[in-house]
Design an enzyme around this catalytic site. Structure first.
Site, short mmCIF file in Angstrom:
data_model
loop_
_atom_site.label_atom_id
_atom_site.label_comp_id
_atom_site.label_asym_id
_atom_site.label_seq_id
_atom_site.Cartn_x
_atom_site.Cartn_y
_atom_site.Cartn_z
N ASN A 9 0.84 -1.31 0.06
CA ASN A 9 -0.01 0.00 0.19
C ASN A 9 0.98 1.23 -0.09
O ASN A 9 1.35 1.66 1.20
CB ASN A 9 -0.87 -0.08 1.30
CG ASN A 9 -1.85 1.30 1.44
OD1 ASN A 9 -1.76 1.98 0.37
ND2 ASN A 9 -2.25 1.45 2.70
N LYS A 11 0.21 4.44 -0.27
CA LYS A 11 -0.36 5.51 0.24
C LYS A 11 -0.20 6.63 -0.96
O LYS A 11 -0.02 6.44 -1.87
CB LYS A 11 0.10 5.86 1.58
CG LYS A 11 -0.11 4.47 2.61
CD LYS A 11 0.34 4.95 3.73
CE LYS A 11 0.29 3.76 4.66
NZ LYS A 11 0.26 3.75 6.05
N HIS A 97 -9.37 1.85 4.77
CA HIS A 97 -8.10 1.71 5.44
C HIS A 97 -8.36 2.74 6.68
O HIS A 97 -9.18 3.81 6.78
CB HIS A 97 -7.07 2.25 4.43
CG HIS A 97 -5.73 2.25 5.05
ND1 HIS A 97 -5.24 3.13 6.07
CD2 HIS A 97 -4.85 1.28 4.93
CE1 HIS A 97 -3.76 2.94 6.28
NE2 HIS A 97 -3.67 1.77 5.55
N GLU A 99 -6.51 5.19 7.73
CA GLU A 99 -6.27 6.46 7.31
C GLU A 99 -7.58 7.15 6.96
O GLU A 99 -7.95 8.32 7.08
CB GLU A 99 -5.09 6.68 6.75
CG GLU A 99 -3.98 6.12 7.33
CD GLU A 99 -2.76 5.70 6.50
OE1 GLU A 99 -2.50 5.76 5.50
OE2 GLU A 99 -1.55 5.23 7.13
N GLU A 169 -5.64 -4.68 10.45
CA GLU A 169 -4.38 -3.81 10.63
C GLU A 169 -4.76 -2.85 12.11
O GLU A 169 -5.57 -1.97 12.24
CB GLU A 169 -4.36 -2.44 9.65
CG GLU A 169 -4.24 -3.25 8.14
CD GLU A 169 -3.68 -2.24 7.12
OE1 GLU A 169 -2.47 -2.51 6.76
OE2 GLU A 169 -4.27 -1.06 7.09
N GLY A 175 2.58 2.10 10.50
CA GLY A 175 3.35 3.46 10.23
C GLY A 175 4.27 3.72 11.71
O GLY A 175 4.97 4.88 11.72
N SER A 215 3.44 -2.06 10.24
CA SER A 215 4.99 -2.15 10.38
C SER A 215 5.44 -3.73 10.13
O SER A 215 6.51 -4.09 10.76
CB SER A 215 5.16 -1.71 11.69
OG SER A 215 4.77 -0.43 12.13
C1 PEP Z 1 -0.68 0.16 6.04
O1 PEP Z 1 -0.27 1.18 5.18
O2 PEP Z 1 -1.70 -0.39 5.55
C2 PEP Z 1 0.55 -0.13 6.74
C3 PEP Z 1 0.24 -1.24 7.41
O3 PEP Z 1 1.43 0.66 6.89
P1 PEP Z 1 3.00 0.18 7.44
O4 PEP Z 1 3.40 -1.10 7.04
O5 PEP Z 1 3.84 1.53 7.03
O6 PEP Z 1 2.68 0.27 8.94
#
Ligand code: PEP
Length: 260
Positions: A9, A11, A97, A99, A169, A175, A215
């Site tokens: 992803n 972003k 998501h 975000e 998630e 992040g 992460s």
């Molecule tokens: C994500 O964008 O869904 C995500 C899990 O980001 P990261 O791997 O950077 O934590």
């Protein structure tokens, strides 16, 4: 046995040139290292979906959108509809998501509408769910997961063979560099699969890919993929560097044939 999906992803990262460069590097990596039971998937921003699709055309890699409009078509400035994604041969799309939930105040009801739009076009939704740190600390993780699943999938049925991917998630792991332990992730995934089994049926629950996100990186992906109900990763930061992406794909390929 379910295959493994390594989903990047991106972003709001990478410009047109960087997107093409990564896709070209991935295409040449997959020429030599593609594994039949590991699917590479990338989600660049809308404007670069077509070029990513084109560069990866000759490979098994999938290109996904990061979001879709809940509306069908018309006067909705800035939105992109499911039929428009389908016209680019985009077959996967992230929805819900954290975000989007956080910065755009997306509700489960809105996410459900997006799921409906995607399914009308034969696009597989990658539905994201997960609790915040405050919710986990308050002991609300299970309840939150169930209510997000119930809200997003309310009244929806899955026909045989129809696809849905769910990404668990935990918001506190996205992040932040903090990863859920393999045990925490597996517990949540087992709960999701049990819920799917009840809500749909055991065969459907066994078919659906459950991805862990938060992460994930080359150093922790093997442990996460070793869990029985984790079928891949939805990966943000670590999917942006081709070396890291290749390393995670290679780890998945090493585990794909084993009884995970
Ligand atoms: C994500 O964008 O869904 C995500 C899990 O980001 P990261 O791997 O950077 O934590």
């Amino acid at each position: 046995m379910r295959s493994i999906i390594i989903a990047g992803n991106w972003k709001m990262n990478k410009d047109a040139g960087q997107t093409s460069e990564f896709c070209r590097q991935l295409a040449s990596f997959l020429k030599e290292h593609s594994h039949p039971r590991v699917t590479a998937l990338l989600a660049p921003v809308y404007p670069f979906l077509a070029q990513a699709r084109e560069i990866l055309e000759s490979t098994p890699a999938l290109v996904a959108a990061q979001d879709v409009s809940a509306r069908e078509q018309g006067a909705f400035t800035g939105e992109v509809a499911a039929f428009q994604l389908a016209s680019l041969n985009i077959r996967h799309c992230i929805v819900g998501h954290s975000e989007r939930r956080q910065y755009h105040l997306e509700s489960d009801a809105l996410i459900r509408e997006k799921l409906i739009r995607l399914r009308e076009q034969g696009i597989t939704p990658i539905l994201c769910i997960g609790e915040t740190l405050a919710q986990r600390e308050a002991g609300e993780t299970e309840g939150l997961i169930v209510s997000q699943l119930e809200g997003a999938l309310q009244g929806l049925e899955l026909d045989a063979g129809e696809d849905l991917v769910i990404a668990y998630e935990p918001v506190w792991a996205i992040g932040t560099g903090v990863t859920a332990t393999a045990q925490q992730a597996q517990e949540a995934h087992a709960l999701i699969r049990a819920w799917l089994s009840q809500r749909f049926n055991p065969a459907t629950a066994q078919r659906i890919h459950l991805l862990y996100g938060g992460s994930v990186k080359p150093g922790n992906i093997a442990e996460l993929l070793s869990c029985a109900d984790i079928d891949g990763g939805l990966i943000g930061g670590a999917s942006l560097k081709i070396e890291d992406y290749q390393a995670m794909y290679a780890t998945a390929a090493g585990l794909a044939g084993t009884a995970r």
